[in-house]
Design a protein around this motif. Sequence first.
Motif, PDB file in Angstrom:
ATOM      1  N   GLU A 110       1.009  -1.280   0.086  1.00 26.78           N
ATOM      2  CA  GLU A 110       0.031   0.149   0.037  1.00 26.78           C
ATOM      3  C   GLU A 110       0.878   1.199   0.070  1.00 26.78           C
ATOM      4  N   GLU A 111       1.894   1.252   0.633  1.00 27.27           N
ATOM      5  CA  GLU A 111       2.893   2.369   1.084  1.00 27.27           C
ATOM      6  C   GLU A 111       3.525   2.455  -0.434  1.00 27.27           C
ATOM      7  N   LEU A 112       3.853   1.543  -1.213  1.00 23.08           N
ATOM      8  CA  LEU A 112       4.541   1.759  -2.315  1.00 23.08           C
ATOM      9  C   LEU A 112       3.520   2.106  -3.408  1.00 23.08           C
ATOM     10  N   ASP A 113       2.384   2.238  -3.295  1.00 22.26           N
ATOM     11  CA  ASP A 113       1.374   2.773  -4.243  1.00 22.26           C
ATOM     12  C   ASP A 113       1.292   4.402  -3.977  1.00 22.26           C
ATOM     13  N   HIS A 114       2.080   4.897  -3.127  1.00 26.17           N
ATOM     14  CA  HIS A 114       1.887   6.381  -2.861  1.00 26.17           C
ATOM     15  C   HIS A 114       3.275   6.795  -3.025  1.00 26.17           C
ATOM     16  N   ASP A 115       3.508   8.221  -3.105  1.00 30.37           N
ATOM     17  CA  ASP A 115       4.907   9.036  -3.222  1.00 30.37           C
ATOM     18  C   ASP A 115       5.352   8.828  -1.911  1.00 30.37           C
ATOM     19  N   LYS A 155       7.639   1.674  -8.345  1.00 32.20           N
ATOM     20  CA  LYS A 155       6.985   1.751  -9.697  1.00 32.20           C
ATOM     21  C   LYS A 155       6.847   3.195 -10.303  1.00 32.20           C
ATOM     22  N   LEU A 156       7.867   3.986 -10.025  1.00 37.68           N
ATOM     23  CA  LEU A 156       7.819   5.330 -10.720  1.00 37.68           C
ATOM     24  C   LEU A 156       7.752   5.272 -12.190  1.00 37.68           C
TER      25      LEU A 156
END
Length: 299
Positions: A110-115, A155-156
């Motif tokens: 979940e955290e990796l899906d955000h900045d 995932k940038l």
Amino acid sequence: MDEAFIQRARELAKPFRVDDGERFRLADVDPADTLHLDSEDKPRAKEALAQGIEVLAEMQDMLYAQDRWSLLLVFQAMDAAGKDGAIKHVMSGVNPQGCQVFSFKAPSAEELDHDFLWRCAKRLPERGRIGIFNRSYYEETLVVRVHPELLEKQKLPPKLVGEKLWKQRFQSFRSFERHLTRNGTVIRKFFLHVSKGEQRKRFLERLESPEKHWKFSAADAREREHWDAYMEAYEDTIRETARKDAPWYVVPADNKWFTRIVVGAAVIDAMASLELAYPKPSEEARAELAAARQALLGE
Ligand code: ATP
Ligand code: MG
């Protein structure tokens, strides 16, 4: 408030304060430094810490009552440098209701899906509180820089991942911290600087005593192989992000008793700069207090 004590705390912390990053060199800080103190001063240092903890508790009570400022303390270090112990000892006197500690591990899906600031922004201290980050967004230019494969997990969009990425992250840290500072959050950052030799000793202790086994992980030992890369990353990060209103303290960490008094002193210094005081009730509120008192007395 004991002004002389606060002054001594300020002087003790000062040599380790970095507020002008450009002039900072990690090689200038000796992890074994204890200033003019030696191990015979240990009992006195412990006494000073106990006194410091009382002063901190008093200040925190006012911080909470005043409900204007918040204090964010960021802790970064190599494994076994003593982050947990420093946090535990220095904060041992403060009211748990006014203190929030968060440990940041490898980011979740979940955290990796955000900045990368998102998970930290969610956990900033409320007004009147002390917030402690046990690791933080600073991992983004430390572990992630040493292990660039971690960047892929973020995932940038590929177009945004270029040479300037680390510089941009430093910019993000600085502007995030400036924003917080302008809105009443006082920020102090601590790098507990342990030597590679002392880390080896502490790892061996963990392996040799069963009650410390849980603290040891084979991954930590593997990270030692990247020691020099980590030190470079720390130096660069501190140089780029040490500012007057968001200073780093690079604290010698080969002697735990010394680390703790320096951290305690720096926190006292930060709180003392806020001119904390209990709020004075307004005329109206005072009248209400008097009326309530009369009513209670009349029962
Ligand atoms: P201890 O080991 O003393 O319990 P710790 O802070 O080392 O405390 P760990 O459970 O080892 O806690 O987890 C922290 C790990 O998570 C560290 O290796 C750290 O580098 C990693 N980590 C933290 N933030 C990030 C991040 N943004 N990206 C990748 N890894 C991260
Ligand atoms: Mg660990």
